[in-house]
Enzyme design. Structure first.
Site, mmCIF file in Angstrom:
data_model
loop_
_atom_site.group_PDB
_atom_site.id
_atom_site.type_symbol
_atom_site.label_atom_id
_atom_site.label_comp_id
_atom_site.label_asym_id
_atom_site.label_seq_id
_atom_site.Cartn_x
_atom_site.Cartn_y
_atom_site.Cartn_z
ATOM 1 N N TYR A 159 24.367 -29.197 -8.826
ATOM 2 C CA TYR A 159 23.500 -30.273 -9.357
ATOM 3 C C TYR A 159 22.166 -29.726 -9.883
ATOM 4 O O TYR A 159 21.855 -29.931 -11.073
ATOM 5 C CB TYR A 159 23.297 -31.380 -8.310
ATOM 6 N N LYS A 163 20.868 -29.604 -13.839
ATOM 7 C CA LYS A 163 19.654 -30.289 -14.309
ATOM 8 C C LYS A 163 18.694 -29.285 -14.947
ATOM 9 O O LYS A 163 18.045 -29.584 -15.954
ATOM 10 C CB LYS A 163 18.947 -31.030 -13.156
HETATM 11 N N1 LIG Z 1 18.083 -40.733 -7.566
HETATM 12 C C1 LIG Z 1 17.105 -39.831 -7.507
HETATM 13 O O1 LIG Z 1 16.416 -39.706 -6.471
HETATM 14 C C2 LIG Z 1 16.807 -38.974 -8.688
HETATM 15 C C3 LIG Z 1 17.527 -39.059 -9.874
HETATM 16 N N2 LIG Z 1 17.193 -38.245 -10.936
HETATM 17 C C4 LIG Z 1 17.892 -38.329 -12.229
HETATM 18 O O2 LIG Z 1 17.778 -39.658 -12.704
HETATM 19 C C5 LIG Z 1 18.918 -40.018 -13.458
HETATM 20 C C6 LIG Z 1 19.483 -41.312 -12.950
HETATM 21 O O3 LIG Z 1 19.845 -41.148 -11.597
HETATM 22 P P1 LIG Z 1 20.244 -42.369 -10.670
HETATM 23 O O4 LIG Z 1 19.885 -43.627 -11.330
HETATM 24 O O5 LIG Z 1 19.758 -42.086 -9.318
HETATM 25 O O6 LIG Z 1 21.823 -42.187 -10.647
HETATM 26 P P2 LIG Z 1 22.973 -43.262 -10.863
HETATM 27 O O7 LIG Z 1 24.248 -42.594 -10.501
HETATM 28 O O8 LIG Z 1 22.644 -44.538 -10.197
HETATM 29 O O9 LIG Z 1 22.909 -43.499 -12.434
HETATM 30 C C7 LIG Z 1 23.488 -42.638 -13.349
HETATM 31 C C8 LIG Z 1 24.167 -43.478 -14.419
HETATM 32 O O10 LIG Z 1 24.761 -42.576 -15.355
HETATM 33 C C9 LIG Z 1 26.049 -43.046 -15.641
HETATM 34 N N3 LIG Z 1 26.913 -41.946 -16.012
HETATM 35 C C10 LIG Z 1 27.376 -40.963 -15.209
HETATM 36 N N4 LIG Z 1 28.186 -40.166 -15.886
HETATM 37 C C11 LIG Z 1 28.258 -40.650 -17.145
HETATM 38 C C12 LIG Z 1 28.940 -40.265 -18.306
HETATM 39 N N5 LIG Z 1 29.769 -39.224 -18.314
HETATM 40 N N6 LIG Z 1 28.754 -40.975 -19.435
HETATM 41 C C13 LIG Z 1 27.948 -42.062 -19.429
HETATM 42 N N7 LIG Z 1 27.282 -42.484 -18.367
HETATM 43 C C14 LIG Z 1 27.433 -41.793 -17.235
HETATM 44 C C15 LIG Z 1 26.548 -43.699 -14.359
HETATM 45 O O11 LIG Z 1 27.611 -44.614 -14.613
HETATM 46 C C16 LIG Z 1 25.304 -44.347 -13.843
HETATM 47 O O12 LIG Z 1 25.193 -45.679 -14.288
HETATM 48 C C17 LIG Z 1 19.896 -38.840 -13.340
HETATM 49 O O13 LIG Z 1 19.827 -38.077 -14.518
HETATM 50 C C18 LIG Z 1 19.378 -38.048 -12.156
HETATM 51 O O14 LIG Z 1 19.680 -36.680 -12.290
HETATM 52 C C19 LIG Z 1 16.150 -37.381 -10.870
HETATM 53 C C20 LIG Z 1 15.429 -37.267 -9.720
HETATM 54 C C21 LIG Z 1 15.680 -38.043 -8.548
HETATM 55 C C1 LIG Z 2 20.875 -37.184 1.997
HETATM 56 C C2 LIG Z 2 19.628 -36.397 2.297
HETATM 57 C C3 LIG Z 2 19.079 -36.805 3.659
HETATM 58 C C4 LIG Z 2 20.062 -36.581 4.762
HETATM 59 C C5 LIG Z 2 19.485 -35.682 5.805
HETATM 60 C C6 LIG Z 2 20.052 -35.883 7.186
HETATM 61 C C7 LIG Z 2 21.565 -35.848 7.190
HETATM 62 C C8 LIG Z 2 19.525 -34.782 8.050
HETATM 63 O O1 LIG Z 2 19.641 -37.147 7.690
HETATM 64 C C9 LIG Z 2 18.543 -36.602 1.237
HETATM 65 C C10 LIG Z 2 17.270 -35.815 1.604
HETATM 66 C C11 LIG Z 2 16.583 -35.465 0.296
HETATM 67 C C12 LIG Z 2 17.400 -36.159 -0.764
HETATM 68 C C13 LIG Z 2 17.356 -35.586 -2.185
HETATM 69 C C14 LIG Z 2 15.934 -35.518 -2.717
HETATM 70 O O2 LIG Z 2 15.289 -36.779 -2.618
HETATM 71 C C15 LIG Z 2 15.858 -35.000 -4.132
HETATM 72 C C16 LIG Z 2 16.902 -35.492 -5.052
HETATM 73 C C17 LIG Z 2 16.656 -35.428 -6.390
HETATM 74 C C18 LIG Z 2 17.643 -35.712 -7.352
HETATM 75 O O3 LIG Z 2 17.484 -35.443 -8.524
HETATM 76 C C19 LIG Z 2 18.928 -36.316 -6.924
HETATM 77 C C20 LIG Z 2 18.933 -36.801 -5.520
HETATM 78 C C21 LIG Z 2 18.253 -35.831 -4.552
HETATM 79 C C22 LIG Z 2 19.037 -34.517 -4.569
HETATM 80 C C23 LIG Z 2 18.219 -36.453 -3.129
HETATM 81 C C24 LIG Z 2 19.641 -36.597 -2.556
HETATM 82 C C25 LIG Z 2 19.673 -37.037 -1.080
HETATM 83 C C26 LIG Z 2 18.824 -36.123 -0.201
HETATM 84 C C27 LIG Z 2 19.414 -34.732 -0.181
#
Ligand SMILES: NC(=O)C1=CN([C@@H]2O[C@H](COP(=O)(O)OP(=O)(O)OC[C@H]3O[C@@H](n4cnc5c(N)ncnc54)[C@H](O)[C@@H]3O)[C@@H](O)[C@H]2O)C=CC1
Ligand SMILES: C[C@H](CCCC(C)(C)O)[C@H]1CC[C@H]2[C@@H]3[C@H](O)CC4=CC(=O)CC[C@]4(C)[C@H]3CC[C@]12C
EC number: 1.1.1.-
Length: 369
Positions: A159, A163
C-alpha cells in the site's frame, strides 16, 4: 471579461467519489464550489445516495467505471476542467494481492494522468497519504513534522509503496502539455489517518467494544502519537486546492501538502476513545495490557495464518506486523503550508468534528443491533 470568466461553470470529476473520503468531497463540492456546473462521480461501486443529489441545481453524473481501464477513465475525464483523483485501494490487511493494489493505485493514477493529457484537462488534485513518508520500516518517529522534514522514507508494504509511486507520477506530470497546448497543473494532498462519518474501522471498533460488554483493551502505549484529521476538513482542503490550482499554478503546481486540522495529538486508541467513550465504551489499562513482544508474536502469527489459509479462506485480521508498526510509531504533522499556499483553514473545529463523529458512531452502532 473578468465577470464572464467568473460566471463560467466548471465540470469536476471525482474518482472514488463513493468512498469514505470521496462522498465527503462530492458533498463539499456541491455545498461550497460556486463555479460548479457539472459534477461527475466516478467509482467502481456507485452509492444509492447519489440519486438524491441529482435533484439539485448542479448536474450530477454518476459513472460506474474502473480506474484500471484506461478507456473508461478517458471517457469520464473528457471535457472536465478539474479532476480530483481520490479512488484507491486502501488495503493494509492483506485482503487484496500486491499486484491488484499496484494496478489500482499506480496504473489507475497513470491512466488518470494520461486521460488529462489526451483530453486537455488542466487541473489534477491527487489524494496521496501520510504513508508515502512513513512510518518507515525502521520505526523512526516523525514528530510534528512538515513537508520539508527530513525523514528516511523506506517502504516495503504494497500500500505505501503504491501510494508513493502514484504520488511521484502525479508530481512529475506537473507541467506536461495537455491537448490544446496548456500545461497540466498537479498537486498531492497527504492525509494522516482520516476519521469522521463513514469511517468503517471506527465503526468496527465500536461494534467490537459492544460485543465485549463495553470494554476495549489498550494495546499501544499512550505516549505514541498518531496523526488524525477530520474527513470534512480533508474534503474541504481538496475543494480549495482544486479551486486555487488555476490562480496559483506557479506556486502550487508539483507541490505536496499534508492534511491537518485542530484534532489533538494522541495515540490511535486514545484518539478513538474521544468518540467511543461518549458512546459508552471504556478503554481498560493506563498501559498496554500485553507486553509488546506478545503483540509482535500474534501479529507474526496472523501473517503466517493468512499465508497458510489463503488457498482456502481469506484471513485478514486488523493486527499484522505492518498495522502494529504503524499504530506503534509516532507520526504527527505540524504545518501551515496549505494555509500559506492556498489559504486553507479548517472548516470544522475539533469540537464540531468530534460531535459529528460521535453522532455518526452512535447511529452506525445502533443500526448494527
Ligand atoms: N482512510 C484513510 O485514513 C486515508 C486514506 N487515504 C487515501 O484517500 C483515498 C480515499 O480513501 P478512503 O475513502 O479511505 O477509501 P475508500 O475505500 O472508502 O474509498 C475508495 C473509493 O475508491 C473506489 N475504487 C477502488 N478501486 C477502484 C477502481 N479500480 N476504480 C474505480 N474506483 C475504485 C472504491 O470503490 C471506493 O469508493 C485513497 O486514495 C486513500 O489512499 C489517504 C490517507 C488516509
Ligand atoms: C488498524 C490499525 C489499528 C489496529 C492496532 C491494534 C490491532 C493494535 O489495535 C490502524 C492504526 C493506524 C491506521 C493507519 C493510519 O491511520 C494511516 C493510514 C493511512 C492511509 O493512507 C490508509 C489507512 C492507514 C494505513 C490506517 C489503516 C489502519 C491503521 C493501521
Amino acid at each position: 471579461m473578468a465577470d464572464s470568466a467568473q460566471a463560467q461553470k466548471l465540470v469536476y470529476l471525482v474518482t472514488g467519489g463513493c468512498g469514505f473520503l470521496g462522498e465527503h468531497v462530492v458533498r463539499m463540492l456541491l455545498q461550497r464550489e460556486p463555479r460548479l456546473g457539472e459534477l461527475r462521480v466516478f467509482d467502481r461501486h456507485l452509492g444509492p445516495w447519489l440519486e438524491e443529489l441529482k435533484t439539485g441545481p448542479v448536474r450530477v453524473t454518476a459513472i460506474q467505471g474502473d480506474v484500471t481501464e484506461a478507456h473508461e477513465v478517458a471517457a469520464a475525464v473528457a471535457g472536465a476542467h478539474v479532476v480530483i483523483h481520490t479512488a484507491g485501494l486502501v488495503d493494509v490487511f492483506g485482503r487484496a494481492s500486491p499486484e491488484t493494489i499496484h494496478e489500482v493505485n499506480v496504473q489507475g493514477t497513470r491512466n488518470v494522468i494520461e486521460a488529462c493529457v489526451q483530453t486537455g484537462t488542466q487541473f489534477l488534485v491527487y489524494t496521496s497519504s501520510m504513508e508515502v513518508v512513513g512510518p518507515n520500516t525502521k520505526g523512526h518517529p516523525f514528530y510534528r513534522g512538515n513537508e520539508d522534514t527530513l525523514y528516511e522514507a523506506v517502504h516495503r508494504h504494497p500500500y505505501p509503496c503504491s501510494k508513493a509511486l502514484a504520488e511521484r507520477l502525479v508530481l512529475e506530470a506537473n507541467g506536461r502539455e495537455v491537448h490544446g497546448g496548456l500545461p497540466l497543473v498537479t498537486c498531492a494532498l497527504r492525509p494522516t489517518g482520516i476519521y469522521g462519518e463513514g469511517h468503517q474501522i471506527m465503526r468496527d471498533f465500536y461494534r467490537q467494544g459492544l460485543r465485549l460488554g463495553g470494554w476495549l483493551f489498550r494495546a499501544i502505549p499512550a505516549s505514541v502519537e498518531h496523526g488524525r484529521v477530520y474527513v470534512g476538513n480533508v474534503a474541504w482542503m481538496h475543494v480549495l486546492a482544486a479551486r486555487e490550482l488555476e490562480r496559483r499554478a506557479a506556486l502550487m503546481g508539483g507541490q505536496v501538502y499534508f492534511c491537518y486540522d485542530g484534532s489533538p495529538y494522541k495515540s490511535y486508541e486514545d484518539f478513538n476513545m474521544e468518540f467511543l467513550g461518549p458512546c459508552g465504551l471504556q478503554l481498560v489499562g493506563a498501559r498496554p495490557l500485553l507486553p509488546y513482544w506478545v503483540l509482535v508474536f500474534v501479529a507474526a502469527l496472523n501473517a503466517l495464518l493468512q499465508w497458510l489459509l489463503r488457498p482456502l479462506v481469506l484471513y485478514a485480521p486488523l493486527l499484522n506486523p505492518y498495522t502494529l508498526a504503524v499504530a506503534n510509531t509516532t507520526f504527527t504533522v505540524s504545518t501551515d503550508k496549505a494555509q500559506r499556499h492556498f489559504g486553507y483553514e479548517p472548516l470544522f473545529s475539533w469540537e464540531d468534528s468530534r460531535t459529528r463523529t460521535i453522532l455518526w458512531v452512535q447511529a452506525a452502532g445502533s443500526s448494527a443491533q
